[in-house]
Design a protein around this motif. Structure first.
Motif, PDB file in Angstrom:
ATOM      1  N   THR A 183       0.863  -1.179   0.000  1.00 19.50           N
ATOM      2  CA  THR A 183       0.000   0.000   0.000  1.00 19.50           C
ATOM      3  C   THR A 183       0.894   1.221   0.000  1.00 19.50           C
ATOM      4  OG1 THR A 183      -1.934   1.027   1.055  1.00 19.50           O
ATOM      5  CG2 THR A 183      -0.231   0.145   2.522  1.00 19.50           C
ATOM      6  N   GLU A 184       0.309   2.375  -0.141  1.00 15.50           N
ATOM      7  CA  GLU A 184       1.124   3.588  -0.192  1.00 15.50           C
ATOM      8  C   GLU A 184       0.734   4.548   0.911  1.00 15.50           C
ATOM      9  OE1 GLU A 184       0.267   6.402  -3.460  1.00 15.50           O
ATOM     10  OE2 GLU A 184      -1.444   5.129  -3.935  1.00 15.50           O
ATOM     11  N   SER A 185       1.694   5.335   1.322  1.00 10.23           N
ATOM     12  CA  SER A 185       1.399   6.420   2.250  1.00 10.23           C
ATOM     13  C   SER A 185       0.667   7.516   1.468  1.00 10.23           C
ATOM     14  CB  SER A 185       2.685   6.951   2.882  1.00 10.23           C
ATOM     15  OG  SER A 185       3.529   7.515   1.888  1.00 10.23           O
ATOM     16  N   LEU A 186       0.149   8.474   2.182  1.00  4.80           N
ATOM     17  CA  LEU A 186      -0.575   9.563   1.536  1.00  4.80           C
ATOM     18  C   LEU A 186       0.365  10.341   0.619  1.00  4.80           C
ATOM     19  CD1 LEU A 186      -3.149  11.310   1.247  1.00  4.80           C
ATOM     20  CD2 LEU A 186      -2.319  12.663   3.171  1.00  4.80           C
ATOM     21  N   TYR A 187       0.002  10.412  -0.635  1.00  6.07           N
ATOM     22  CA  TYR A 187       0.749  11.239  -1.581  1.00  6.07           C
ATOM     23  C   TYR A 187       0.232  12.663  -1.431  1.00  6.07           C
ATOM     24  CZ  TYR A 187       2.588  13.261  -5.838  1.00  6.07           C
ATOM     25  OH  TYR A 187       3.250  14.073  -6.728  1.00  6.07           O
ATOM     26  N   THR A 188       1.128  13.596  -1.225  1.00  4.99           N
ATOM     27  CA  THR A 188       0.720  14.964  -0.907  1.00  4.99           C
ATOM     28  C   THR A 188       0.750  15.892  -2.110  1.00  4.99           C
ATOM     29  OG1 THR A 188       2.970  15.413  -0.192  1.00  4.99           O
ATOM     30  CG2 THR A 188       1.379  14.795   1.521  1.00  4.99           C
ATOM     31  N   GLY A 189       0.388  15.356  -3.266  1.00  3.45           N
ATOM     32  CA  GLY A 189       0.262  16.193  -4.450  1.00  3.45           C
ATOM     33  C   GLY A 189      -0.983  17.048  -4.356  1.00  3.45           C
ATOM     34  N   PRO A 190      -1.112  18.046  -5.206  1.00  5.53           N
ATOM     35  CA  PRO A 190      -2.233  18.991  -5.108  1.00  5.53           C
ATOM     36  C   PRO A 190      -3.602  18.335  -5.234  1.00  5.53           C
ATOM     37  CG  PRO A 190      -0.972  19.352  -7.130  1.00  5.53           C
ATOM     38  CD  PRO A 190      -0.209  18.378  -6.298  1.00  5.53           C
TER      39      PRO A 190
ATOM     40  N   LEU B 153      -4.376  16.552  -1.917  1.00 10.17           N
ATOM     41  CA  LEU B 153      -4.639  17.490  -0.832  1.00 10.17           C
ATOM     42  C   LEU B 153      -5.993  18.177  -0.975  1.00 10.17           C
ATOM     43  CD1 LEU B 153      -1.108  19.039  -0.176  1.00 10.17           C
ATOM     44  CD2 LEU B 153      -2.311  17.229   1.085  1.00 10.17           C
ATOM     45  N   LYS B 154      -6.533  18.221  -2.197  1.00  6.61           N
ATOM     46  CA  LYS B 154      -7.887  18.774  -2.381  1.00  6.61           C
ATOM     47  C   LYS B 154      -8.935  17.869  -1.741  1.00  6.61           C
ATOM     48  CE  LYS B 154      -7.070  21.081  -6.799  1.00  6.61           C
ATOM     49  NZ  LYS B 154      -7.381  21.040  -8.241  1.00  6.61           N
ATOM     50  N   MET B 155      -8.585  16.594  -1.555  1.00  9.09           N
ATOM     51  CA  MET B 155      -9.543  15.621  -1.034  1.00  9.09           C
ATOM     52  C   MET B 155      -9.629  15.618   0.487  1.00  9.09           C
ATOM     53  SD  MET B 155     -10.589  14.653  -3.909  1.00  9.09           S
ATOM     54  CE  MET B 155     -11.743  13.391  -3.440  1.00  9.09           C
ATOM     55  N   VAL B 156      -8.674  16.217   1.157  1.00  5.28           N
ATOM     56  CA  VAL B 156      -8.738  16.279   2.616  1.00  5.28           C
ATOM     57  C   VAL B 156      -9.460  17.564   3.014  1.00  5.28           C
ATOM     58  CG1 VAL B 156      -6.636  14.927   2.901  1.00  5.28           C
ATOM     59  CG2 VAL B 156      -6.487  17.394   2.933  1.00  5.28           C
ATOM     60  N   GLY B 157     -10.117  17.534   4.128  1.00  6.66           N
ATOM     61  CA  GLY B 157     -10.852  18.708   4.590  1.00  6.66           C
ATOM     62  C   GLY B 157      -9.916  19.826   5.011  1.00  6.66           C
ATOM     63  N   PRO B 158     -10.470  21.035   5.168  1.00  4.66           N
ATOM     64  CA  PRO B 158      -9.647  22.190   5.549  1.00  4.66           C
ATOM     65  C   PRO B 158      -8.906  22.002   6.873  1.00  4.66           C
ATOM     66  CG  PRO B 158     -11.881  22.880   4.957  1.00  4.66           C
ATOM     67  CD  PRO B 158     -11.862  21.391   4.946  1.00  4.66           C
ATOM     68  N   ALA B 159      -9.556  21.394   7.853  1.00  5.15           N
ATOM     69  CA  ALA B 159      -8.896  21.190   9.147  1.00  5.15           C
ATOM     70  C   ALA B 159      -7.732  20.211   9.007  1.00  5.15           C
ATOM     71  CB  ALA B 159      -9.893  20.689  10.181  1.00  5.15           C
ATOM     72  N   ALA B 160      -7.947  19.139   8.251  1.00  2.00           N
ATOM     73  CA  ALA B 160      -6.875  18.160   8.045  1.00  2.00           C
ATOM     74  C   ALA B 160      -5.724  18.783   7.268  1.00  2.00           C
ATOM     75  CB  ALA B 160      -7.419  16.935   7.312  1.00  2.00           C
TER      76      ALA B 160
ATOM     77  N   ALA C  27       0.803  22.279   9.135  1.00  2.00           N
ATOM     78  CA  ALA C  27       1.431  22.642  10.412  1.00  2.00           C
ATOM     79  C   ALA C  27       2.524  21.634  10.782  1.00  2.00           C
ATOM     80  CB  ALA C  27       0.385  22.716  11.520  1.00  2.00           C
ATOM     81  N   LEU C  28       2.263  20.352  10.521  1.00  2.00           N
ATOM     82  CA  LEU C  28       3.246  19.316  10.838  1.00  2.00           C
ATOM     83  C   LEU C  28       4.375  19.254   9.817  1.00  2.00           C
ATOM     84  CD1 LEU C  28       0.795  16.467  11.897  1.00  2.00           C
ATOM     85  CD2 LEU C  28       2.343  17.735  13.396  1.00  2.00           C
ATOM     86  N   PHE C  29       4.023  19.513   8.549  1.00  2.00           N
ATOM     87  CA  PHE C  29       4.986  19.452   7.450  1.00  2.00           C
ATOM     88  C   PHE C  29       4.904  20.751   6.653  1.00  2.00           C
ATOM     89  CE2 PHE C  29       3.718  15.100   8.384  1.00  2.00           C
ATOM     90  CZ  PHE C  29       4.928  14.418   8.436  1.00  2.00           C
ATOM     91  N   PRO C  30       5.514  21.845   7.160  1.00  2.00           N
ATOM     92  CA  PRO C  30       5.387  23.147   6.489  1.00  2.00           C
ATOM     93  C   PRO C  30       5.814  23.141   5.027  1.00  2.00           C
ATOM     94  CG  PRO C  30       6.496  23.380   8.610  1.00  2.00           C
ATOM     95  CD  PRO C  30       6.336  21.908   8.352  1.00  2.00           C
ATOM     96  N   GLU C  31       6.752  22.266   4.678  1.00  2.00           N
ATOM     97  CA  GLU C  31       7.204  22.202   3.288  1.00  2.00           C
ATOM     98  C   GLU C  31       6.090  21.775   2.338  1.00  2.00           C
ATOM     99  OE1 GLU C  31       8.174  18.208   5.189  1.00  2.00           O
ATOM    100  OE2 GLU C  31       8.182  20.295   5.807  1.00  2.00           O
ATOM    101  N   LEU C  32       5.010  21.211   2.856  1.00  2.00           N
ATOM    102  CA  LEU C  32       3.891  20.799   2.010  1.00  2.00           C
ATOM    103  C   LEU C  32       2.983  21.966   1.631  1.00  2.00           C
ATOM    104  CD1 LEU C  32       2.944  17.362   3.550  1.00  2.00           C
ATOM    105  CD2 LEU C  32       4.356  17.867   1.559  1.00  2.00           C
ATOM    106  N   GLY C  33       3.262  23.121   2.157  1.00  2.00           N
ATOM    107  CA  GLY C  33       2.509  24.298   1.747  1.00  2.00           C
ATOM    108  C   GLY C  33       2.628  24.523   0.250  1.00  2.00           C
ATOM    109  N   ASP C  34       3.791  24.225  -0.328  1.00  2.00           N
ATOM    110  CA  ASP C  34       3.979  24.341  -1.778  1.00  2.00           C
ATOM    111  C   ASP C  34       3.094  23.358  -2.528  1.00  2.00           C
ATOM    112  OD1 ASP C  34       5.860  26.320  -1.423  1.00  2.00           O
ATOM    113  OD2 ASP C  34       7.571  24.954  -1.601  1.00  2.00           O
ATOM    114  N   ALA C  35       2.973  22.135  -1.998  1.00  2.00           N
ATOM    115  CA  ALA C  35       2.118  21.132  -2.647  1.00  2.00           C
ATOM    116  C   ALA C  35       0.664  21.570  -2.593  1.00  2.00           C
ATOM    117  CB  ALA C  35       2.300  19.773  -1.978  1.00  2.00           C
ATOM    118  N   ALA C  36       0.251  22.126  -1.471  1.00  2.00           N
ATOM    119  CA  ALA C  36      -1.128  22.593  -1.351  1.00  2.00           C
ATOM    120  C   ALA C  36      -1.403  23.705  -2.348  1.00  2.00           C
ATOM    121  CB  ALA C  36      -1.399  23.069   0.076  1.00  2.00           C
ATOM    122  N   ALA C  37      -0.354  24.442  -2.721  1.00  2.00           N
ATOM    123  CA  ALA C  37      -0.505  25.536  -3.687  1.00  2.00           C
ATOM    124  C   ALA C  37      -0.326  25.053  -5.127  1.00  2.00           C
ATOM    125  CB  ALA C  37       0.509  26.632  -3.379  1.00  2.00           C
ATOM    126  N   GLY C  38      -0.148  23.756  -5.319  1.00  2.00           N
ATOM    127  CA  GLY C  38      -0.051  23.228  -6.676  1.00  2.00           C
ATOM    128  C   GLY C  38       1.262  22.575  -7.024  1.00  2.00           C
TER     129      GLY C  38
END
Length: 110
Positions: free
Chosen positions: A45-52, A55-62, A68-79
């Motif tokens: 199985t795979e861990s969560l892939y944090t591509g854009p 990340l659209k599939m997780v809720g805003p709180a998640a 917050a836990l992985f600040p470098e993923l802010g770029d992924a959230a932005a595309g």
């Protein structure tokens, strides 16, 4: 070479089908420092892939917690697109690959 194929493409093979009359399924996502393929209960199985798209599939709180836990993923959230554990196939590539596996009676996993 190994690639990742979306589960929805597997239904073209014998033994795979979409089931509508089953019990509810709970999905548990786990996040690692990098996208990884892991074995759990003898199944790959795979861990969560944090591509854009993911990340659209997780809720805003998640999403806020993930960033917050992985600040470098802010770029992924932005595309941005982080590295994946294996290359992803397009739908066309997946269909062609699965047709070859089916034709030659090859297993999908080694």
């Amino acid at each position: 070479m190994e690639v990742l194929v979306a589960a929805k493409h597997l239904v073209q093979l014998e033994g795979f089908e979409i089931v509508d009359d089953c019990r509810p399924i709970a999905y548990i996502h786990f996040l690692l420092d990098a996208h990884e393929i892991v074995t759990a209960n003898a199944i790959a199985t795979e861990s969560l892939y944090t591509g854009p798209e993911a990340l659209k599939m997780v809720g805003p709180a998640a999403l806020a917690e993930i960033v917050a836990l992985f600040p470098e993923l802010g770029d992924a959230a932005a595309g941005g697109r982080p590295a994946s554990a294996r290359p992803f196939t397009t739908g066309k590539e997946a269909r062609q690959l699965l047709q070859r596996h089916d034709k030659h009676q090859r297993g999908l996993l080694c």
